[in-house]
Design a protein around this motif. Sequence first.
Motif, PDB file in Angstrom:
ATOM      1  N   VAL A 155       0.856  -1.185   0.000  1.00 25.25           N
ATOM      2  CA  VAL A 155       0.000   0.000   0.000  1.00 25.25           C
ATOM      3  C   VAL A 155       0.894   1.237   0.000  1.00 25.25           C
ATOM      4  N   PHE A 182      -9.317   3.673   2.385  1.00 24.77           N
ATOM      5  CA  PHE A 182      -8.718   2.754   1.425  1.00 24.77           C
ATOM      6  C   PHE A 182      -9.293   3.143   0.067  1.00 24.77           C
ATOM      7  N   SER A 195      -8.438   2.961  -4.563  1.00 21.83           N
ATOM      8  CA  SER A 195      -7.599   2.566  -5.682  1.00 21.83           C
ATOM      9  C   SER A 195      -6.872   3.751  -6.308  1.00 21.83           C
ATOM     10  N   MET A 220      -4.167   1.861  -2.875  1.00 28.51           N
ATOM     11  CA  MET A 220      -4.061   0.447  -3.209  1.00 28.51           C
ATOM     12  C   MET A 220      -4.064   0.257  -4.717  1.00 28.51           C
ATOM     13  N   ASP A 252      -6.487  -4.914  -5.763  1.00 28.60           N
ATOM     14  CA  ASP A 252      -6.508  -5.071  -4.311  1.00 28.60           C
ATOM     15  C   ASP A 252      -7.634  -4.245  -3.685  1.00 28.60           C
ATOM     16  N   ALA A 253      -7.814  -3.014  -4.173  1.00 32.89           N
ATOM     17  CA  ALA A 253      -8.891  -2.166  -3.659  1.00 32.89           C
ATOM     18  C   ALA A 253     -10.254  -2.797  -3.937  1.00 32.89           C
TER      19      ALA A 253
END
Length: 238
Positions: A148, A192, A194, A211, A215-216
Amino acid sequence: MRVTHKIPAVRLRRGVALSVAGLVAAPALVLGTGTAAQAASCTKSTGPYQKKVEEFLKRPVDGKQSTGDCKATQKFQKAHGITPTIGYAGPLTWRTMNTMLDQKAAGKNPNKAKKCPTNKGRIACVDLTRQLSWIQDGKKLKFGPVPVRTGRDGAETRTGASKVYWRDIKHWSTIYKVWMPYSQFFDGGQAFHSVTKSMYNPPGSGGCVNMRPADAKSYWKLLKKGDDVFVYGRKPGT
């Protein structure tokens, strides 16, 4: 144009949070003038981390700068937005490589030191020191760990326990004028979400946990409103 909702009022911890912090970092320092010329140049200077960088890049480890060393280092710097991209084995380049090594060493047991709580059920953990995040359920790893990109110096991702309180799959940042896909807010304006840039792009985010898109998206599917988040450690360079 899409009209976005305002973030619900929440109690902010440790001072006033930046609303929707996190996507666009301050420009990295570029030494001198003529950045295009710098990008094309290749230094002959031996950096203070020459041997470590050579070893990381699987180059002959002799501690002396060569054209091959410089070009390999330049390639790494360009891939991750490290400036100036002149192939110098300096502190930022080695710090980035060292973070990658720490992440690799974590393997599939990122919570070996038990710094992220295991008595909360589903929880998203963020280790600022290793720039890693993962989701666990009790002691069982459910997803990750994944690299991250957290807050830069002066806009650090805040540490401590919190919860996901708002989710917006296609959030528009009114501060940075950018899209923040798969946003899941957990502490004031920190979320969180992207991004498409490298996770190692310095100096970092404006506070959010950036991220990779895949992953996001996985975090979006696995987490829900009310799930726990725990952030600990200290990002290198902050």
